[in-house]
Design a protein around this motif. Structure first.
Motif, PDB file in Angstrom:
ATOM      1  N   HIS A  24       0.835  -1.196   0.000  1.00 46.97           N
ATOM      2  CA  HIS A  24       0.000   0.000   0.000  1.00 46.97           C
ATOM      3  C   HIS A  24       0.873   1.250   0.000  1.00 46.97           C
ATOM      4  CE1 HIS A  24      -3.724  -2.265   0.625  1.00 46.97           C
ATOM      5  NE2 HIS A  24      -2.978  -3.058   1.382  1.00 46.97           N
ATOM      6  N   PRO A  72      -3.112   0.852  -3.621  1.00 50.75           N
ATOM      7  CA  PRO A  72      -2.441  -0.445  -3.520  1.00 50.75           C
ATOM      8  C   PRO A  72      -1.588  -0.756  -4.747  1.00 50.75           C
ATOM      9  CG  PRO A  72      -4.756  -0.749  -4.035  1.00 50.75           C
ATOM     10  CD  PRO A  72      -4.569   0.717  -3.773  1.00 50.75           C
ATOM     11  N   VAL A 117      -8.093  -7.895  -2.882  1.00 48.70           N
ATOM     12  CA  VAL A 117      -8.013  -6.452  -2.613  1.00 48.70           C
ATOM     13  C   VAL A 117      -9.426  -5.954  -2.344  1.00 48.70           C
ATOM     14  CG1 VAL A 117      -7.461  -4.194  -3.539  1.00 48.70           C
ATOM     15  CG2 VAL A 117      -5.977  -6.140  -4.030  1.00 48.70           C
TER      16      VAL A 117
END
Length: 349
Positions: free
Chosen positions: A53, A58, A349
């Motif tokens: 991150h 990300p 994610v």
């Protein structure tokens, strides 16, 4: 990233065995079903993935599990991962695992038996390696333990230490990572019984125990973990096949439930998921069931962030299977699958 509310999954694969690269899939928020939405094929054999991150968002990282050994980094803000730099050599052969820790990317390099440290720029781009820590030693297995084979590297829950699991030396190394110098310093080494062939470990959510899965000997070793002293102490081992088996058995990945009540281990050969019950403090693991993984040769097993489903990356059947977990018993039940040739790893994610 993906349809609103679905989330995304990224699936690594072996392109040398027919994999398509890194597959992107939308995750249904209700059923957990995966639907392919794209693929990127920019490096060979992106067999293991990790997400880091940055302030901009990300970043997806992938090993290139080749003799040259490299890592790749991707911007995942769009529908398909976009490489943010050329692959970076790790100065190690066949990296099988990677993790992000203290502004660095770490790789476990299986063939060369080493761990590489790569500093990360502010945008998440990996830089030239700042250090390569080479393991030493071997084990009794005549083919698999002629030298060191680092198979996993990860930070401990406290963030103070980096642990590397070595299949070739039957041991787990504990290191400190100097964030400014980007260098690993060996602090200690925990030996496991000769021939165990430790592959991966997972921590209990409370942080006081770790579970080491043997690949050559199908056992799960419960260890106490002292994060203050940086000491890993084996307590007891549980066989995944207490009655014995004549089948070729190769455990691959341990996963611990968010509440610390259950542990699951993918087992290649019989192609099952072993279900173990953990006691209240996490120091005892008892095998309670073994269920089909839904495919062949489960190379990886991952728990969805919700804690309600497991995903098995079945390398030889070329699919990812998702299994709903009974919250009381911990026993998973197959719910569906997605075709994914030579699948090796799944991240969310």
């Amino acid at each position: 990233m993906g349809d609103k509310g679905t989330g995304q999954a990224f699936i690594g694969s072996f392109t040398s065995a027919g994999g398509r690269g890194i597959m992107v899939a939308a995750v249904d928020p209700v059923t957990g079903a995966l639907t392919e939405t794209g693929v990127v094929d920019s490096v060979a054999d992106p067999s293991y993935l990790a997400v880091g991150h940055t302030e901009a968002g990300p970043v997806l990282y992938a090993v290139s599990e080749t003799a040259q050994g490299a890592v790749a980094a991707y911007d995942i803000a769009g529908p398909v991962p976009r490489p943010i730099c050329a692959p970076v050599a790790v100065r190690g052969e066949a990296p099988t695992h990677l993790a992000v820790a203290h502004g660095h990317l770490l790789t476990a390099n299986y063939d060369s038996g080493s761990v590489t440290v790569l500093p990360l720029a502010a945008d998440g781009t990996p830089q030239t390696p700042s250090h390569v820590l080479r393991h030493e030693g071997g084990g009794p297995h005549p083919a698999r333990q002629l030298g060191p084979h680092a198979h996993q590297v990860l930070p401990d829950p406290s963030g103070r230490w980096v642990l590397s699991v070595d299949l070739g030396t039957d041991s787990v190394r504990i290191c400190s990572l100097g964030a400014q110098a980007g260098k690993l310093t060996l602090h200690g080494e925990t030996a496991l019984p000769p021939g165990t062939g430790p592959r991966h470990l997972a921590f209990h959510p409370a942080g006081g125990h770790a579970y080491v899965l043997g690949e050559l000997e199908p056992t799960l070793t419960v260890c106490r973990w002292d994060a203050t002293a940086g000491v890993l102490d084996p307590v007891r081992a549980t066989s995944l096949f207490p009655d014995g088996t004549d089948a070729a058995v190769s455990p691959s990945a341990p996963v611990v439930s968010h509440d610390g009540r259950h542990l699951w281990a993918a087992v290649r050969g019989p192609d099952t998921i072993a279900v173990l019950a953990l006691d209240a403090v996490g120091e005892r693991a008892d095998l309670v069931a073994s269920v089909p993984c839904g495919g062949r040769w489960p190379r990886d097993l991952v728990l969805h962030p919700s804690g309600t489903r497991l995903y098995a990356a079945n390398e030889r059947s070329g699919d990812v299977t998702w299994l709903d977990v009974d919250s009381t018993t911990g026993i998973p039940h197959r719910a569906g699958s997605l075709s994914a040739p030579a699948a090796s790893n799944v991240v969310f994610v």
